[in-house]
Design an enzyme around this catalytic site. Sequence first.
Site, mmCIF file in Angstrom:
data_model
loop_
_atom_site.group_PDB
_atom_site.id
_atom_site.type_symbol
_atom_site.label_atom_id
_atom_site.label_comp_id
_atom_site.label_asym_id
_atom_site.label_seq_id
_atom_site.Cartn_x
_atom_site.Cartn_y
_atom_site.Cartn_z
ATOM 1 N N CYS A 166 -4.397 4.918 7.678
ATOM 2 C CA CYS A 166 -5.338 3.969 7.058
ATOM 3 C C CYS A 166 -4.771 2.571 7.226
ATOM 4 C CB CYS A 166 -5.522 4.279 5.574
ATOM 5 S SG CYS A 166 -6.435 5.783 5.293
ATOM 6 N N GLU A 215 -12.702 -0.432 17.682
ATOM 7 C CA GLU A 215 -13.695 -0.237 16.615
ATOM 8 C C GLU A 215 -14.949 -1.033 16.927
ATOM 9 O OE1 GLU A 215 -11.977 -0.961 12.751
ATOM 10 O OE2 GLU A 215 -10.261 0.322 13.180
ATOM 11 N N ILE A 239 0.843 -1.206 0.000
ATOM 12 C CA ILE A 239 0.000 0.000 0.000
ATOM 13 C C ILE A 239 0.878 1.256 0.000
ATOM 14 C CG2 ILE A 239 -1.768 1.275 1.282
ATOM 15 C CD1 ILE A 239 -2.775 -1.506 2.274
ATOM 16 N N ASP A 266 11.263 2.415 6.398
ATOM 17 C CA ASP A 266 10.880 1.001 6.417
ATOM 18 C C ASP A 266 12.162 0.206 6.610
ATOM 19 O OD1 ASP A 266 10.185 -1.677 5.839
ATOM 20 O OD2 ASP A 266 8.538 -1.028 4.543
ATOM 21 N N HIS A 270 -13.373 2.783 9.055
ATOM 22 C CA HIS A 270 -12.613 1.664 8.498
ATOM 23 C C HIS A 270 -13.099 1.317 7.082
ATOM 24 C CE1 HIS A 270 -10.039 -2.018 9.792
ATOM 25 N NE2 HIS A 270 -9.913 -1.794 8.505
ATOM 26 N N LEU A 271 -12.934 2.316 6.205
ATOM 27 C CA LEU A 271 -13.449 2.176 4.837
ATOM 28 C C LEU A 271 -12.352 1.881 3.812
ATOM 29 C CD1 LEU A 271 -16.014 5.135 4.542
ATOM 30 C CD2 LEU A 271 -16.469 2.718 4.960
ATOM 31 N N GLY A 272 -11.109 1.744 4.292
ATOM 32 C CA GLY A 272 -9.985 1.602 3.356
ATOM 33 C C GLY A 272 -10.223 0.564 2.277
ATOM 34 N N ALA A 273 -10.806 -0.566 2.666
ATOM 35 C CA ALA A 273 -10.979 -1.662 1.700
ATOM 36 C C ALA A 273 -12.362 -1.639 1.053
ATOM 37 C CB ALA A 273 -10.777 -2.996 2.411
ATOM 38 N N ASP A 280 -8.743 6.329 9.545
ATOM 39 C CA ASP A 280 -9.740 5.354 9.072
ATOM 40 C C ASP A 280 -9.856 4.194 10.060
ATOM 41 O OD1 ASP A 280 -11.500 4.170 7.095
ATOM 42 O OD2 ASP A 280 -9.880 2.770 6.630
ATOM 43 N N ARG A 335 -3.659 0.558 10.773
ATOM 44 C CA ARG A 335 -4.294 -0.143 11.883
ATOM 45 C C ARG A 335 -4.472 0.780 13.078
ATOM 46 N NH1 ARG A 335 -6.491 -2.923 9.336
ATOM 47 N NH2 ARG A 335 -6.568 -5.180 9.169
HETATM 48 N N1 LIG Z 1 -7.864 0.575 6.254
HETATM 49 C C1 LIG Z 1 -8.059 -0.557 5.654
HETATM 50 O O1 LIG Z 1 -9.192 -0.948 5.373
HETATM 51 C C2 LIG Z 1 -6.886 -1.398 5.255
HETATM 52 C C3 LIG Z 1 -6.937 -2.141 4.077
HETATM 53 C C4 LIG Z 1 -5.850 -2.923 3.723
HETATM 54 C C5 LIG Z 1 -4.724 -2.957 4.555
HETATM 55 N N2 LIG Z 1 -4.716 -2.246 5.704
HETATM 56 C C6 LIG Z 1 -3.535 -2.242 6.562
HETATM 57 O O2 LIG Z 1 -2.498 -1.497 5.912
HETATM 58 C C7 LIG Z 1 -1.227 -1.890 6.409
HETATM 59 C C8 LIG Z 1 -0.247 -2.092 5.263
HETATM 60 O O3 LIG Z 1 -0.701 -3.138 4.431
HETATM 61 P P1 LIG Z 1 0.198 -3.660 3.188
HETATM 62 O O4 LIG Z 1 -0.674 -4.559 2.395
HETATM 63 O O5 LIG Z 1 0.892 -2.539 2.530
HETATM 64 O O6 LIG Z 1 1.260 -4.528 3.976
HETATM 65 P P2 LIG Z 1 2.722 -4.934 3.501
HETATM 66 O O7 LIG Z 1 3.093 -6.102 4.324
HETATM 67 O O8 LIG Z 1 2.788 -5.043 2.021
HETATM 68 O O9 LIG Z 1 3.596 -3.674 3.936
HETATM 69 C C9 LIG Z 1 3.892 -3.376 5.274
HETATM 70 C C10 LIG Z 1 5.263 -2.731 5.298
HETATM 71 O O10 LIG Z 1 5.526 -2.314 6.625
HETATM 72 C C11 LIG Z 1 6.901 -2.516 6.865
HETATM 73 N N3 LIG Z 1 7.130 -2.554 8.306
HETATM 74 C C12 LIG Z 1 6.918 -3.567 9.181
HETATM 75 N N4 LIG Z 1 7.245 -3.187 10.430
HETATM 76 C C13 LIG Z 1 7.666 -1.898 10.316
HETATM 77 C C14 LIG Z 1 8.140 -0.957 11.246
HETATM 78 N N5 LIG Z 1 8.258 -1.255 12.557
HETATM 79 N N6 LIG Z 1 8.475 0.278 10.798
HETATM 80 C C15 LIG Z 1 8.364 0.599 9.496
HETATM 81 N N7 LIG Z 1 7.955 -0.256 8.551
HETATM 82 C C16 LIG Z 1 7.594 -1.493 8.966
HETATM 83 C C17 LIG Z 1 7.225 -3.806 6.175
HETATM 84 O O11 LIG Z 1 8.600 -3.927 5.884
HETATM 85 C C18 LIG Z 1 6.386 -3.680 4.899
HETATM 86 O O12 LIG Z 1 7.157 -3.144 3.846
HETATM 87 C C19 LIG Z 1 -1.507 -3.133 7.253
HETATM 88 O O13 LIG Z 1 -1.571 -2.743 8.600
HETATM 89 C C20 LIG Z 1 -2.887 -3.579 6.804
HETATM 90 O O14 LIG Z 1 -3.557 -4.322 7.779
HETATM 91 C C21 LIG Z 1 -5.770 -1.451 6.072
HETATM 92 O O1 LIG Z 2 -12.648 -5.935 5.789
HETATM 93 C C1 LIG Z 2 -12.456 -4.722 5.743
HETATM 94 O O2 LIG Z 2 -13.255 -3.926 5.270
HETATM 95 C C2 LIG Z 2 -11.146 -4.143 6.277
HETATM 96 C C3 LIG Z 2 -9.977 -4.751 5.612
HETATM 97 C C4 LIG Z 2 -8.640 -4.190 5.986
HETATM 98 O O3 LIG Z 2 -8.569 -3.680 7.265
HETATM 99 C C5 LIG Z 2 -7.578 -5.228 5.768
HETATM 100 O O4 LIG Z 2 -6.734 -5.433 6.631
HETATM 101 O O5 LIG Z 2 -7.597 -5.827 4.691
#
Ligand SMILES: NC(=O)c1ccc[n+]([C@@H]2O[C@H](COP(=O)([O-])OP(=O)(O)OC[C@H]3O[C@@H](n4cnc5c(N)ncnc54)[C@H](O)[C@@H]3O)[C@@H](O)[C@H]2O)c1
Ligand SMILES: O=C(O)CC[C@@H](O)C(=O)O
Length: 526
Positions: free
Chosen positions: A228, A259, A150, A169, A278-281, A254, A230
């Site tokens: 957006c 929650e 992301i 990162d 929590h609308l990201g997805a 978000d 956690r």
């Molecule tokens: N809001 C939503 O609805 C929604 C939707 C999808 C994902 N998410 C969340 O978004 C976040 C990212 O998802 P993603 O798919 O990009 O994951 P990903 O695993 O592809 O990327 C996470 C990155 O964080 C880095 N990382 C881990 N620990 C770290 C630290 N202490 N400091 C800095 N960087 C660190 C990792 O090296 C990795 O590159 C997750 O928490 C996921 O749950 C939220």
């Molecule tokens: O199910 C959802 O809408 C949230 C998903 C999102 O938080 C995720 O981690 O993929």
Amino acid sequence: MSKVLVSDSIDQAGIDILSQVATVDVKIGLKPAELIEIIGEYDALMIRSSTRVTQEIIEAGTQLKIIGRAGVGVDNVDVPAATRRGIVVVNSPEGNTIAAAEHALAMILALSRHIPDANASVKRGAWDRNSFVGAEVYKKTLGVVGLGKIGSHVAAVAKTMGMKLLAYDPFISTERAEQLGCQLVELDLLFQQADYITLHIPKTPETTHLINATTLAKMKPTARIVNCARGGIIDEVALAAALKAGKIGGAALDVFESEPLGESELRSLGKEVILTPHLGASTAEAQVNVAIDVAEQIRDVILGLPARSAVNIPGLGPDVLEELKPYMQLAETLGNLVGQLAGGRVEVLNIRLQGELATNKSQPLIVAALKGLLYQALRERVNYVNASIEAKERGIRVIETRDASIRDYAGTLHLEATGTLGTHSVTGALLGEREIHLTDVDGFPINVPPSKYMLFTLHRDMPGIIGKLGSLLGSFNVNIASMQVGRKIVRGDAVMALSIDDPLPEGILDEIIKVPGIRDAYTVTL
Ligand SMILES: NC(=O)c1ccc[n+]([C@@H]2O[C@H](COP(=O)([O-])OP(=O)(O)OC[C@H]3O[C@@H](n4cnc5c(N)ncnc54)[C@H](O)[C@@H]3O)[C@@H](O)[C@H]2O)c1
Ligand SMILES: O=C(O)CC[C@@H](O)C(=O)O
């Protein structure tokens, strides 16, 4: 027919896939006690982020084989509890990447231009053009914390909007960051220099309250922060205090520590704060993607196939699985065989990866070998998910060695088990990429495919011994399908490997070791 419970709102495309192989019950909004009461009937559970799958629920799910999370984060599932019970936990690592990235970008722009409050004001009947003067993102600095899937997409789009990019990162190389146009920096520098900070990291013990009173104090008073990722990565009390005191410019969240968001100071703040539930997805496209991705994996597991995105089977991604599957079958067969030869309690398992295997990921092969080794003790209770834990709990020490030199086969696997009854070893390889062959037993070279029922003898290589064994087996009505002797020197010690059509009758092993020259005999069922 298998039964699947869907306890959160999932796109119909996923339900349609599940319905091909199972009876699907959709029951949304169950209370924990209600879920505990019914979960015992189900083979699979499919969820999004609302259902919390606790240890209690997992323990009540006596039939559960798989928990599918239609999304990325599995922090609402007690994964260690599922692993212990041998339940596969799968997610959809990429299905909502774009949706979440676009939500973060939308938050950055909405914060900059006060879109939500300006919209609300017009809808209230006002025409106030002075209260909503915004800021441009062009030429501003965006600090991306977490440059994974992301974070990378956010960075790529922000670049095209003319933003300067800093990233933090610790697990990403400088080259990768540079490819994305980001300068990799330490966190403190990012906090000090960024006009916008966007979080894209998992919630872990290290990242919990990463944004707190101390780190907020390092930021520019105009900085805007977006989460957006956690809830809990930001200390919400500290954030509200910093916003109120003008120590930070704005925040768009978000996700929240708890929650749905309950009582919170954040709700009372003005246009500098944007909150979404929590609308990201939550895009049509992402919901179809994650529903299909996870439903397909549940369907596969119900059909006895492996899942491509299991979070609790180490190193078993789709690419690895495709490449290593035949070797995993080999490892499992050898583990099962050496475990039966060793008998008793195994204390040490030495695994040598030879030839092309030496350069491969070893974890899946070790897991497969342990699954085979433990099969006699645990039967269907052991699987790729819990094999390592079960082995650890039994005090089995695994020692891995690698030797990249290529001998007779492109890749061979050698397993040596030492236990309360002694040490035994087996080596195997693949012929024509798929066909398993045993190439060595206890140091004696052989070349036989494994069969369901086998008999191994350790004997003196001397005339007549094969005939005597054949007659003895014949007198017990045991039919020999194939037989091979492995020896190092003529008339020295030797191993005989026999494939037989049926299990050996009770008591025959005692008769076999009475045959002059035979020192030991082992029967094996694979
Ligand atoms: N809001 C939503 O609805 C929604 C939707 C999808 C994902 N998410 C969340 O978004 C976040 C990212 O998802 P993603 O798919 O990009 O994951 P990903 O695993 O592809 O990327 C996470 C990155 O964080 C880095 N990382 C881990 N620990 C770290 C630290 N202490 N400091 C800095 N960087 C660190 C990792 O090296 C990795 O590159 C997750 O928490 C996921 O749950 C939220
Ligand atoms: O199910 C959802 O809408 C949230 C998903 C999102 O938080 C995720 O981690 O993929």
